[in-house]
Design a protein around this motif. Sequence first.
Motif, mmCIF file in Angstrom:
data_model
loop_
_atom_site.group_PDB
_atom_site.id
_atom_site.type_symbol
_atom_site.label_atom_id
_atom_site.label_comp_id
_atom_site.label_asym_id
_atom_site.label_seq_id
_atom_site.Cartn_x
_atom_site.Cartn_y
_atom_site.Cartn_z
ATOM 1 N N ILE A 62 99.986 21.050 -62.575
ATOM 2 C CA ILE A 62 98.942 21.029 -62.680
ATOM 3 C C ILE A 62 98.494 19.330 -62.966
ATOM 4 C CG2 ILE A 62 96.891 21.154 -64.614
ATOM 5 C CD1 ILE A 62 97.569 24.574 -64.896
ATOM 6 N N MET A 89 100.537 16.739 -61.768
ATOM 7 C CA MET A 89 100.617 16.092 -60.993
ATOM 8 C C MET A 89 99.081 15.663 -60.025
ATOM 9 S SD MET A 89 103.902 16.978 -59.487
ATOM 10 C CE MET A 89 105.435 16.260 -59.516
ATOM 11 N N ALA A 90 99.076 16.903 -60.146
ATOM 12 C CA ALA A 90 96.973 17.729 -59.730
ATOM 13 C C ALA A 90 96.379 16.501 -60.193
ATOM 14 C CB ALA A 90 96.761 18.412 -59.594
ATOM 15 N N GLN A 91 96.293 16.794 -61.558
ATOM 16 C CA GLN A 91 95.051 15.598 -62.486
ATOM 17 C C GLN A 91 95.183 13.818 -62.172
ATOM 18 O OE1 GLN A 91 92.768 17.298 -62.727
ATOM 19 N NE2 GLN A 91 92.835 19.344 -63.789
ATOM 20 N N ARG A 92 97.061 13.249 -62.343
ATOM 21 C CA ARG A 92 97.687 12.196 -62.191
ATOM 22 C C ARG A 92 97.239 11.833 -61.235
ATOM 23 N NH1 ARG A 92 103.254 13.196 -64.330
ATOM 24 N NH2 ARG A 92 103.838 10.980 -62.568
ATOM 25 N N SER A 93 96.956 12.635 -59.366
ATOM 26 C CA SER A 93 96.921 11.683 -58.458
ATOM 27 C C SER A 93 95.291 12.154 -58.027
ATOM 28 C CB SER A 93 96.756 13.469 -57.795
ATOM 29 O OG SER A 93 97.816 13.462 -57.891
ATOM 30 N N ARG A 94 94.423 12.152 -59.122
ATOM 31 C CA ARG A 94 93.030 12.309 -59.487
ATOM 32 C C ARG A 94 92.450 10.981 -60.662
ATOM 33 N NH1 ARG A 94 88.679 16.723 -59.323
ATOM 34 N NH2 ARG A 94 89.872 17.175 -61.172
ATOM 35 N N GLY A 95 94.070 9.895 -60.490
ATOM 36 C CA GLY A 95 93.393 9.005 -61.896
ATOM 37 C C GLY A 95 93.836 9.409 -62.891
ATOM 38 N N TYR A 96 93.900 10.813 -63.502
ATOM 39 C CA TYR A 96 94.187 10.825 -64.929
ATOM 40 C C TYR A 96 95.168 10.167 -65.806
ATOM 41 C CZ TYR A 96 94.953 14.066 -69.249
ATOM 42 O OH TYR A 96 95.526 14.665 -69.832
#
Lengths: 277, 260
Positions: free
Chosen positions: B171, B173-180
């Motif tokens: 999770i 990783m997924a959010q960091r990929s969206r600029g989080y």
Amino acid sequence: MIEMQNLWYAYPSGQTVLAGLNISIKRGEFVALIGQNGAGKTTFLKQLNGLLKPTSGVVKIAGMDTSRVKTAKLAQKVGFLFQNPDHQIFLPSVRQEIAFGPKNLGLPDEEVEARILQAAEAVGLTAVLDENPVFLSKGQRQRVAFASLLSMRPEILVLDEPTTGQDYRESIEIMEMVRELNEAGHTIIFVTHDMELVARYARRIILLRQGRVVVDGPVREVFYRPELLTATGLLPPQIVRLALMFGENSPLGRVLSVEEAYEAIVGWGGVAHDRCG
Amino acid sequence: MTGVAEYVHRESPIHALHPITKLIWSLSVVTMSFMFTDLMGQALLFLSVLLVAGLGRVLRETLPAFKALFLMAGLFTVFRVFFIQEGQTLLTLLPGTGLGRITDVGLRSSIELSCRMVVMAASFPVLLATTAVKDLVVTLVEKLRVPYIYAFMFVTSLRFIPTFLREMDQIAMAQRSRGYTGEGRNPFRKVVALAPLAVPLLISSVRKAQRMAISMETRGFASGTRSQLHRTRFAGRDSSFLLIVGVMFVAVIFIKTKGI
């Protein structure tokens, strides 16, 4: 656009996953990354936006060294679609979910709104913009995740098995969207186990095995060297296997799709017919 | 990745003991640590725990747990020492103000309490490192008549911890990929910044639990009386071990009542 120089990656436990990769991907390419489970495909993808940093060697994305730049920064260049959309969906409406990325980029509200509408239209979600993504179907949730990347307008799209859990029609729809994005100039790198999709959409194959590149080349060339594929437990598409049975000099030649095979046969028939006449 | 107090699979006389024997040992150590008031006794008891860990060949694995215990006990001492104001002053942190006064009574009782805390908790990492949780639960059901469903719930919740950690990683990783970035200056914003991680974890856990319930029901969970495939048995070594613990116990009581 993407430069990998002697990239090695090992997990903290010491297990080597990627062993000395040298790969260069140019703007606008459409690359399929294939290989068995455990070959290092997902690890490879995670190197592309800095989720994993090289143990040694260099990965450069649009000139940025991934080991020096944060993932949040790389996210502007690289959009990453994960296998499971439920790992990222957390907001109560599709609209907000799509807006999350652009807002993280610090864009003004009007710009965010415009991007939401455009991304939702691209994936066919305009009708459900105000619904709660949790109650949508798995296929639709995958599209929500996809739209939430598109709204960030990354130049590179990295897709980890974008069609798993989708039926045939949904898979084709997603890949058609990807094709359109590619034609609009986006660089695409995707992982799949579906060789028919590779034959139909990709232009270049990178075949991984135990963290090493077995072969890297145009789709047609790789599929017509079946010994490389079978060594890693993969089979070329059925039409390629059929053409291989007839040999290189048959009228089928090196076709990649049923459509091409049809054209070849019809063309050959025409020639034969002429000869008879 | 091995966490603190995880089962370490190994051949040793302690591993071979019956889980109930080890449970009794653990509870005896706790009880004895309550009976001792002096530091010498606590130290001896702690040494005996280390001896058992050594016999079980898990000394190296349990060391981080002991370290953490000592650290906590140290902090506890520091906090507690300022709250006891009886007795003679040994040291004042801010001279002349009476603030931060450390007295001999306070220091002594704080250290004693901390030591007891360490000794009380020390046997559990050893117990958990030498006994698989599964075996412990089976014996709880078999010998102590704990209802199976409670035992099952307990094991399942433990078994899901690594799954959730892995899920959390994905999770993030997924959010960091969206600029989080997960950044927030003030405490309120920090809590808000957790939502992109917490909400997907919650939703996926609920989904997972539902799927698991269905898959268990389709395989006939809780549809009748249960029987066990493996039965555990007390052996000679269990009796000898318990005898030693018993002798220690009696000795401690004897010493306390006679006041030696």
